[in-house]
Structures are given as structure tokens and as C-alpha cells.
Scaffold this motif. Sequence first.
Motif, PDB file in Angstrom:
ATOM      1  N   ARG A  93       0.826  -1.081  -0.193  1.00  0.00           N
ATOM      2  CA  ARG A  93       0.008   0.123  -0.065  1.00  0.00           C
ATOM      3  C   ARG A  93       0.940   1.316  -0.176  1.00  0.00           C
ATOM      4  NH1 ARG A  93      -5.352  -0.669   1.655  1.00  0.00           N
ATOM      5  NH2 ARG A  93      -6.210  -2.466   1.888  1.00  0.00           N
ATOM      6  N   LEU A  94       1.996   1.130   0.332  1.00  0.00           N
ATOM      7  CA  LEU A  94       2.922   2.402   0.735  1.00  0.00           C
ATOM      8  C   LEU A  94       4.182   2.284  -0.404  1.00  0.00           C
ATOM      9  CD1 LEU A  94       2.905   2.700   4.443  1.00  0.00           C
ATOM     10  CD2 LEU A  94       1.414   4.002   2.713  1.00  0.00           C
ATOM     11  N   PRO A  95       4.779   3.447  -0.666  1.00  0.00           N
ATOM     12  CA  PRO A  95       6.336   3.389  -1.269  1.00  0.00           C
ATOM     13  C   PRO A  95       7.306   2.542  -0.249  1.00  0.00           C
ATOM     14  CG  PRO A  95       5.156   5.530  -1.582  1.00  0.00           C
ATOM     15  CD  PRO A  95       4.266   4.669  -0.672  1.00  0.00           C
ATOM     16  N   GLY A  96       7.978   1.725  -0.863  1.00  0.00           N
ATOM     17  CA  GLY A  96       9.077   1.316   0.150  1.00  0.00           C
ATOM     18  C   GLY A  96       9.594   1.796   1.073  1.00  0.00           C
ATOM     19  N   GLY A  97      10.132   3.260   0.646  1.00  0.00           N
ATOM     20  CA  GLY A  97      10.853   3.888   1.595  1.00  0.00           C
ATOM     21  C   GLY A  97      10.100   4.530   2.511  1.00  0.00           C
ATOM     22  N   MET A  98       8.882   4.809   2.439  1.00  0.00           N
ATOM     23  CA  MET A  98       7.965   5.281   3.393  1.00  0.00           C
ATOM     24  C   MET A  98       7.724   4.107   4.618  1.00  0.00           C
ATOM     25  SD  MET A  98       4.199   7.020   3.270  1.00  0.00           S
ATOM     26  CE  MET A  98       3.396   7.809   4.405  1.00  0.00           C
ATOM     27  N   ALA A  99       7.507   2.763   3.960  1.00  0.00           N
ATOM     28  CA  ALA A  99       7.051   1.644   4.826  1.00  0.00           C
ATOM     29  C   ALA A  99       8.492   1.485   5.742  1.00  0.00           C
ATOM     30  CB  ALA A  99       6.842   0.353   3.984  1.00  0.00           C
ATOM     31  N   ALA A 100       9.554   1.495   4.910  1.00  0.00           N
ATOM     32  CA  ALA A 100      10.762   1.336   5.945  1.00  0.00           C
ATOM     33  C   ALA A 100      11.006   2.619   7.012  1.00  0.00           C
ATOM     34  CB  ALA A 100      12.105   1.388   4.771  1.00  0.00           C
ATOM     35  N   THR A 101      10.604   3.549   6.494  1.00  0.00           N
ATOM     36  CA  THR A 101      10.948   4.700   7.650  1.00  0.00           C
ATOM     37  C   THR A 101       9.843   4.597   8.817  1.00  0.00           C
ATOM     38  OG1 THR A 101      11.321   6.435   5.857  1.00  0.00           O
ATOM     39  CG2 THR A 101      10.640   7.084   7.953  1.00  0.00           C
ATOM     40  N   LEU A 102       8.645   4.273   8.410  1.00  0.00           N
ATOM     41  CA  LEU A 102       7.881   4.052   9.548  1.00  0.00           C
ATOM     42  C   LEU A 102       8.037   2.674  10.641  1.00  0.00           C
ATOM     43  CD1 LEU A 102       4.248   4.692   7.480  1.00  0.00           C
ATOM     44  CD2 LEU A 102       5.562   6.059   9.229  1.00  0.00           C
ATOM     45  N   THR A 103       8.668   1.945   9.683  1.00  0.00           N
ATOM     46  CA  THR A 103       9.056   0.610  10.748  1.00  0.00           C
ATOM     47  C   THR A 103      10.370   0.800  11.279  1.00  0.00           C
ATOM     48  OG1 THR A 103       8.457  -0.827   8.426  1.00  0.00           O
ATOM     49  CG2 THR A 103       9.845  -1.975  10.238  1.00  0.00           C
ATOM     50  N   ALA A 104      11.114   1.856  10.976  1.00  0.00           N
ATOM     51  CA  ALA A 104      12.255   2.403  11.714  1.00  0.00           C
ATOM     52  C   ALA A 104      11.899   3.095  12.840  1.00  0.00           C
ATOM     53  CB  ALA A 104      13.027   3.127  10.939  1.00  0.00           C
ATOM     54  N   SER A 105      10.405   3.228  13.281  1.00  0.00           N
ATOM     55  CA  SER A 105       9.971   3.673  14.590  1.00  0.00           C
ATOM     56  C   SER A 105      10.214   2.560  15.800  1.00  0.00           C
ATOM     57  CB  SER A 105       8.633   4.176  14.597  1.00  0.00           C
ATOM     58  OG  SER A 105       7.573   3.075  14.236  1.00  0.00           O
ATOM     59  N   MET A 106      10.736   1.487  15.431  1.00  0.00           N
ATOM     60  CA  MET A 106      10.499   0.249  16.382  1.00  0.00           C
ATOM     61  C   MET A 106      11.475   0.646  17.812  1.00  0.00           C
ATOM     62  SD  MET A 106      12.514  -2.525  17.888  1.00  0.00           S
ATOM     63  CE  MET A 106      13.836  -3.218  16.751  1.00  0.00           C
ATOM     64  N   PRO A 107      12.686   1.263  17.620  1.00  0.00           N
ATOM     65  CA  PRO A 107      13.486   1.670  18.790  1.00  0.00           C
ATOM     66  C   PRO A 107      12.530   2.395  19.623  1.00  0.00           C
ATOM     67  CG  PRO A 107      14.731   1.748  16.740  1.00  0.00           C
ATOM     68  CD  PRO A 107      13.468   1.507  16.408  1.00  0.00           C
ATOM     69  N   LEU A 108      12.009   3.525  18.908  1.00  0.00           N
ATOM     70  CA  LEU A 108      11.177   4.473  19.919  1.00  0.00           C
ATOM     71  C   LEU A 108       9.956   3.800  20.637  1.00  0.00           C
ATOM     72  CD1 LEU A 108      10.760   7.446  20.500  1.00  0.00           C
ATOM     73  CD2 LEU A 108       9.453   7.739  18.293  1.00  0.00           C
ATOM     74  N   VAL A 166      10.797  -8.286  20.611  1.00  0.00           N
ATOM     75  CA  VAL A 166      12.171  -7.935  21.292  1.00  0.00           C
ATOM     76  C   VAL A 166      12.033  -8.020  22.663  1.00  0.00           C
ATOM     77  CG1 VAL A 166      13.937  -6.456  21.430  1.00  0.00           C
ATOM     78  CG2 VAL A 166      13.153  -7.092  19.160  1.00  0.00           C
ATOM     79  N   LEU A 167      11.226  -7.011  23.219  1.00  0.00           N
ATOM     80  CA  LEU A 167      11.163  -7.069  24.644  1.00  0.00           C
ATOM     81  C   LEU A 167      10.767  -8.131  25.432  1.00  0.00           C
ATOM     82  CD1 LEU A 167      10.760  -4.602  26.819  1.00  0.00           C
ATOM     83  CD2 LEU A 167       8.310  -4.548  26.125  1.00  0.00           C
ATOM     84  N   LEU A 168       9.935  -8.984  24.890  1.00  0.00           N
ATOM     85  CA  LEU A 168       9.386 -10.331  25.450  1.00  0.00           C
ATOM     86  C   LEU A 168      10.568 -11.492  25.464  1.00  0.00           C
ATOM     87  CD1 LEU A 168       5.834 -10.539  24.643  1.00  0.00           C
ATOM     88  CD2 LEU A 168       6.626  -9.823  26.966  1.00  0.00           C
ATOM     89  N   MET A 169      11.499 -11.318  24.362  1.00  0.00           N
ATOM     90  CA  MET A 169      12.379 -12.474  24.156  1.00  0.00           C
ATOM     91  C   MET A 169      13.150 -12.965  25.391  1.00  0.00           C
ATOM     92  SD  MET A 169      12.866 -14.215  21.200  1.00  0.00           S
ATOM     93  CE  MET A 169      14.576 -14.566  21.629  1.00  0.00           C
ATOM     94  N   PRO A 170      13.687 -12.158  26.182  1.00  0.00           N
ATOM     95  CA  PRO A 170      14.586 -12.367  27.351  1.00  0.00           C
ATOM     96  C   PRO A 170      13.483 -13.275  28.370  1.00  0.00           C
ATOM     97  CG  PRO A 170      15.000 -10.091  26.947  1.00  0.00           C
ATOM     98  CD  PRO A 170      13.721 -10.599  26.139  1.00  0.00           C
ATOM     99  N   LEU A 171      12.226 -12.728  28.256  1.00  0.00           N
ATOM    100  CA  LEU A 171      11.294 -13.613  29.381  1.00  0.00           C
ATOM    101  C   LEU A 171      10.740 -14.679  28.722  1.00  0.00           C
ATOM    102  CD1 LEU A 171       9.312 -13.285  31.879  1.00  0.00           C
ATOM    103  CD2 LEU A 171       7.662 -12.303  30.830  1.00  0.00           C
ATOM    104  N   LEU A 172      10.265 -14.808  27.751  1.00  0.00           N
ATOM    105  CA  LEU A 172       9.404 -16.079  26.819  1.00  0.00           C
ATOM    106  C   LEU A 172      10.526 -17.000  26.405  1.00  0.00           C
ATOM    107  CD1 LEU A 172       6.414 -14.681  25.354  1.00  0.00           C
ATOM    108  CD2 LEU A 172       6.688 -15.456  27.657  1.00  0.00           C
ATOM    109  N   LEU A 236      22.302 -11.455  25.289  1.00  0.00           N
ATOM    110  CA  LEU A 236      23.705 -10.888  25.830  1.00  0.00           C
ATOM    111  C   LEU A 236      23.665  -9.228  25.811  1.00  0.00           C
ATOM    112  CD1 LEU A 236      25.919 -13.336  24.185  1.00  0.00           C
ATOM    113  CD2 LEU A 236      25.497 -13.493  26.414  1.00  0.00           C
ATOM    114  N   ILE A 237      22.932  -8.604  25.156  1.00  0.00           N
ATOM    115  CA  ILE A 237      22.910  -7.155  25.108  1.00  0.00           C
ATOM    116  C   ILE A 237      21.377  -6.598  25.426  1.00  0.00           C
ATOM    117  CG2 ILE A 237      23.135  -5.199  23.486  1.00  0.00           C
ATOM    118  CD1 ILE A 237      24.923  -6.973  21.650  1.00  0.00           C
ATOM    119  N   ALA A 238      21.328  -5.786  26.270  1.00  0.00           N
ATOM    120  CA  ALA A 238      20.196  -5.001  26.785  1.00  0.00           C
ATOM    121  C   ALA A 238      19.537  -4.930  25.453  1.00  0.00           C
ATOM    122  CB  ALA A 238      20.370  -3.832  27.487  1.00  0.00           C
ATOM    123  N   VAL A 239      18.092  -4.974  25.677  1.00  0.00           N
ATOM    124  CA  VAL A 239      17.186  -5.015  24.393  1.00  0.00           C
ATOM    125  C   VAL A 239      16.985  -3.474  23.942  1.00  0.00           C
ATOM    126  CG1 VAL A 239      15.868  -6.956  24.820  1.00  0.00           C
ATOM    127  CG2 VAL A 239      15.181  -4.967  25.817  1.00  0.00           C
TER     128      VAL A 239
END
Length: 290
Positions: A93-108, A166-172, A236-239
Motif C-alpha cells: 500500500r505504501l512506497p517502500g521508502g515510506m514503509a521502511a521509515t515507519l518501520t524504523a520507529s521500532m526503537p522508539l 524483542v521486549l518479550l524475548m528475554p522472558l519467554l 547478551l545485549i540489553a534490548v
Amino acid sequence: MTTNSSGATAGLPLWLMAVAAPLLWGTTYAVTQAFLAGVDPFWLATLRIVVPGVMMVWLVPLTVWRRHWLNIVVLSALNIGIFTVLLFGAIQRLPGGMAATLTASMPLQLLLLRALQGKLPAPLQLLAAVGGMAGVGLLVWQAPAEPDWTGVALALAAAFCMALGVLLMPLLGRGIKPLVLASAQLFSAGVVLLALMLLWGRPFPSLDTRGVLALVWLGPIGMGLGYYLWFRAITLIAVDKLAFMGLINPVVAVLAGVLLMGELMNISQAFAIALVLLCVLLAQHPAAQR
């Protein structure tokens, strides 16, 4: 430096292992465009998951399935299955660049989820998350005149699934070896996606020799090895540090396009790459600790 529960120090080899996963994933766009152009994207997403899953399922002992099946189902859905469906839905539904930018909100989004747990982020972390997303946007943004808001919601939801996984990985994932966990998740998600594709009735794509070799790179290497390294790094690395490594993915995608497809890079893209890498490094700095 980060120290795991056994007291081993996470040195340079560990960080290289963490970076290797997004490096592999970042080649997906260029390899797909160069060797798999015209292949049904939903079949492509399914095959690159189910092929390494079937190849690696023998690594998962029956005791792991019996004891941890529910955790595996949840993690495979968040990290691979639902994430992949949402991402490819957004790309449709979106241009690839726009989809990549919105997906890059993951750390936030990950920092916001941890804030809801009462673990407030450091200012440097927020700066790195916002700056990293801005850098990705400057690197690949393609804004349509009127964005498809359903596509926007799908891309943000994909980033949320990744952040939650990513957040649930160390627990589950506790008590399961990273290679076993990667194998179980790929197999579970792959089987479900394959069943959905067969029920959907989409025709199976025809692949030439180059297409098969490209699929080997995207599947067993990109997904199989990539997810193993990613899940290993999570132990081994903080999420909230590891999540920023995902910002390297679109950087590699642009560089791979330059190398494999002869695409040109302009000054603003070079600046964007520098900004993204700076934000990744800022997130690893001791001052980014809460």
C-alpha cells in the motif's frame, strides 16, 4: 560493555554478531529486485521463512516443544509471522521508502513500551531513536501525495510487533538455546504462513536457477542465520540497545542497491547514512543507560 548472567563480557565480536543480522536482512530488497522481480511477494515471504524452518526443525528437541510451545507460538507470531504479514501488507500500500521509515520507529516504540513498565528512557536514548528514524526517512523517504492510512497503520503495527517481540524475548525465551529458539520460531511461523497461502489459493511461483540461489540467500542464510544471530544477541545485549541495530537495515538496503543494481547515491543520502550510524552508536554509549 554489557555483561551476561555468566559474567562474560560482551566485547567487539558480540557487537559484530548483533550487527550481522540487520546486515543480512538489509540485502533483501536489492536481491529481490535483482533476481526475484515479479515473484509473488506473499509467496516470497512464506518461502524465505518456511524453507529454513523445515531445514532447522530437527534442531528442536521434543522436550522444548512440550515445555515451551505456547511461548514459541507467541514469539514466532510477533517476531516473524504477524510482523511479516503486516510488513508486506504495508509494502503493498505504501512506497517502500515510506514503509521502511515507519518501520524504523521500532526503537522508539520499544522505549515507550519500557516506559509503560516504569523504566523511563535516558534523554540520549530518545534522541538516538528520533534521530535514527529521521535519518532513515531522509535516506529512503518517498512521500505520496495522499498516503494510504491503512498502509501507515500496518507499517506502525509491524514495528510494534517487532518491538514487543524483542521486549518479550528475554522472558519467554528463557531456558531455550538461541539456535533452538530460532529454529522453532521459523518452523512455527513458516508452517502457518504456508497453510494460509495454500488456503488462499495463490499459484506457486516459478523460479529459475538464479531465483533459487537468491531464495537460498534470503531464506537459510538471511532468515535462518540472521535470526539465530539476532536471538543470540538478545540473550547478551540489553534490548533497548540491541533494538537500534535494526536501523542499519535500510542503510544496507541502499548500499546494496548501489552495488548490485547500479543505483546512485546523492549527498543527502550520504548524510542520512552518517546520521543513522551516529544514532546507533549514541544508543550504545554508557550515557544512554537509564
